[in-house]
Design a protein around this motif. Structure first.
Motif, PDB file in Angstrom:
ATOM      1  N   TYR A  16      49.991  39.145  35.397  1.00  0.00           N
ATOM      2  CA  TYR A  16      49.432  38.357  34.306  1.00  0.00           C
ATOM      3  C   TYR A  16      50.566  37.793  33.451  1.00  0.00           C
ATOM      4  O   TYR A  16      51.656  38.375  33.378  1.00  0.00           O
ATOM      5  CB  TYR A  16      48.518  39.218  33.438  1.00  0.00           C
ATOM      6  N   TYR A  38      42.149  40.166  29.870  1.00  0.00           N
ATOM      7  CA  TYR A  38      41.697  40.203  31.254  1.00  0.00           C
ATOM      8  C   TYR A  38      41.141  41.599  31.544  1.00  0.00           C
ATOM      9  O   TYR A  38      41.818  42.597  31.297  1.00  0.00           O
ATOM     10  CB  TYR A  38      42.859  39.908  32.210  1.00  0.00           C
ATOM     11  N   TYR A  50      38.450  37.025  30.139  1.00  0.00           N
ATOM     12  CA  TYR A  50      38.290  36.816  31.576  1.00  0.00           C
ATOM     13  C   TYR A  50      37.855  38.133  32.203  1.00  0.00           C
ATOM     14  O   TYR A  50      38.633  39.083  32.279  1.00  0.00           O
ATOM     15  CB  TYR A  50      39.598  36.340  32.212  1.00  0.00           C
TER      16      TYR A  50
END
Length: 459
Positions: free
Chosen positions: A55, A81, A107
């Motif tokens: 990430y 995330y 997300y």
């Protein structure tokens, strides 16, 4: 002291010190938590790497099952995330209901085999608040997500109320998911919303795709509840969803709240299946299958409505923009004489088109679901959430609302209309993720499926 208990992670010592003297209306800072490799989620000089993906620096990553005893607030400009298979459990026995307030980006990277789950330790509706997004929230992805037991009423100390989101007065519960940024983007795909106390979803702005989901058992007899509630400022493609037992409406489509700065909503709503909705409000005649009001102008076609109170309705004085809407053909089935009567031409507040397919007698045009058990004592006007008194049965994931071969609903739909987002919507926060194996790899474009010349969703 406020804390999150992480089953396989750890709480940074600095965070423990920070929150030891926190006030009631302080909210958890997600920067204070760690991913499963023990590296802080913020301030790393390298990429943030987990067993699933890499990430971008500055991201927040949740890799482990997590229990929330207080609200979480994702700051503006920050991306959280949540990795495949993670379960977020919200504690119910707390003074201020738990909420996930997304001022930045969210997300949820679920997969069919490993969905992301938001639940409660109490496993009953109204046990926590919901996912409430802010006016600067740019991107939200809910892909293969299970969201249940939300809808609690906030307090003045709640994160959503403190940020002036959704409610400006304390007069009822929040939806399971709310998005409000007119310029923002969201997708709800392949997900399962169920047993939420109020609306499953509520939109007051945003560009979105809602496709391939199941929305089951929403609302309550006292306050109602829609599965998909749309106001002004939205551009939406909504397709291939199954909506079961929304106690007020499956869809409430409106341009309420529009002004010079909030554009009118445009939406295509097609190939959805609506079952057993609208039982709550027979006395005041409000609600039913689909409610269009306040200058709404949707494309609403190819939808299958089964044993729901009424069909397509509008208020007498403030209904749809009929000149700019397309509201036919759709398929309306009733297994009872009462259902036939309430969908008949001339029914109060109903919208009638000769191009629709409607049961003229009880049981006519049965669409022949592959597997569904209707309540034998079903009463679409029951007004109480009790199957013994006619309310819908609890949703069963074994049911299959696809159509059997020979179903009369397999033909008659239309395809001569354009989706709002024919090329899909890009989510650039997804593009920046480097998935490390093909099992978890996910695209950063999401689009609604092409319309099919049939009625209802396909599975």
């Amino acid at each position: 002291m406020k804390k999150i208990n992480t089953m396989a992670g750890m709480l940074l010592a600095a965070a423990t010190a920070m929150f030891s003297a926190s006030c009631e209306n302080d909210n958890i800072n997600p920067y204070d938590y760690a991913v499963n490799n023990g590296n802080a989620n913020q301030g790393s000089t390298n990429v943030i790497k987990t067993a699933v993906a890499e990430y971008p620096v500055g991201s927040l990553v949740w890799s482990n099952d997590t229990t929330l005893s207080e609200s979480v607030e994702i700051p503006v400009g920050t991306s959280l995330y949540i990795e495949p298979g993670v379960t977020v459990t919200c504690k119910a026995d707390v003074q201020v209901p738990v909420e996930v307030v997304v001022l930045g980006n969210l997300y949820c990277l679920g997969t069919a085999e490993k969905p992301v789950t938001f639940t409660s330790d109490r496993k009953k509706p109204e046990a926590w608040g919901g996912i409430i997004c802010g006016y600067n929230s740019e991107e939200v992805v809910l892909n293969h997500v299970d969201i249940a037991y939300a809808g609690a009423t906030p307090t003045e100390s709640s994160a959503s109320f403190q940020n002036k989101l959704f409610k400006t007065t304390i007069d009822g519960g929040v939806p399971a998911f709310h998005f409000c940024n007119v310029n923002g983007k969201f997708v709800i795909a392949n997900s399962f919303f169920h047993d939420n106390y109020n609306d499953h979803t509520y939109f007051t702005g945003g560009n979105g795709v809602i496709a391939g989901n199941i929305f089951a058992d929403s609302g309550n007899a006292a306050d109602g509840g829609e599965a998909i509630n749309v106001k002004a400022g939205c551009k939406l493609d909504v397709a291939n969803n199954v909506i079961y037992n929304a106690c007020t409406n499956a869809f409430k489509l409106s341009n309420a709240g529009n002004s010079e700065v909030v554009p009118l909503t445009d939406m295509t709503v097609y190939n959805n299946t609506i079952v057993d909705c609208g039982w709550r409000r027979s006395k005041n005649k409000k609600g039913g299958s689909v409610w269009v009001e306040k200058a709404a102008r949707p494309v609403f076609v190819n939808n299958l409505c089964y044993d729901s109170r009424f069909g397509l309705k509008q208020p007498k004085q403030d209904g749809a923009d009929m000149e700019h809407s397309r509201l036919t053909p759709n398929y309306y089935y009733a297994s009872t004489a009462t259902g036939v009567e309430q969908m008949a031409k001339g029914a109060s507040l109903g919208i009638w088109f000769d191009t629709d397919i409607k049961s003229a007698t009880a049981g006519q045009f049965d669409p022949l679901f592959k597997l569904f058990k209707q309540n034998a004592g079903m009463d679409i006007n029951c007004e109480v959430d009790d199957p013994d008194k006619g309310a819908p049965l609890a949703f069963d994931k074994a049911w299959n609302f696809d159509l059997q071969q020979g179903s009369p609903a397999l033909s008659g739909g239309v395809t001569d209309f354009a989706r709002i987002f024919p090329n899909g919507i890009p989510f650039f926060g997804m593009k920046r993720v480097n998935f490390l194996d093909s099992a978890n790899d996910q695209n950063y474009y999401f689009s609604a499926p092409l319309p099919q010349p049939r009625f209802g969703a396909w599975l």
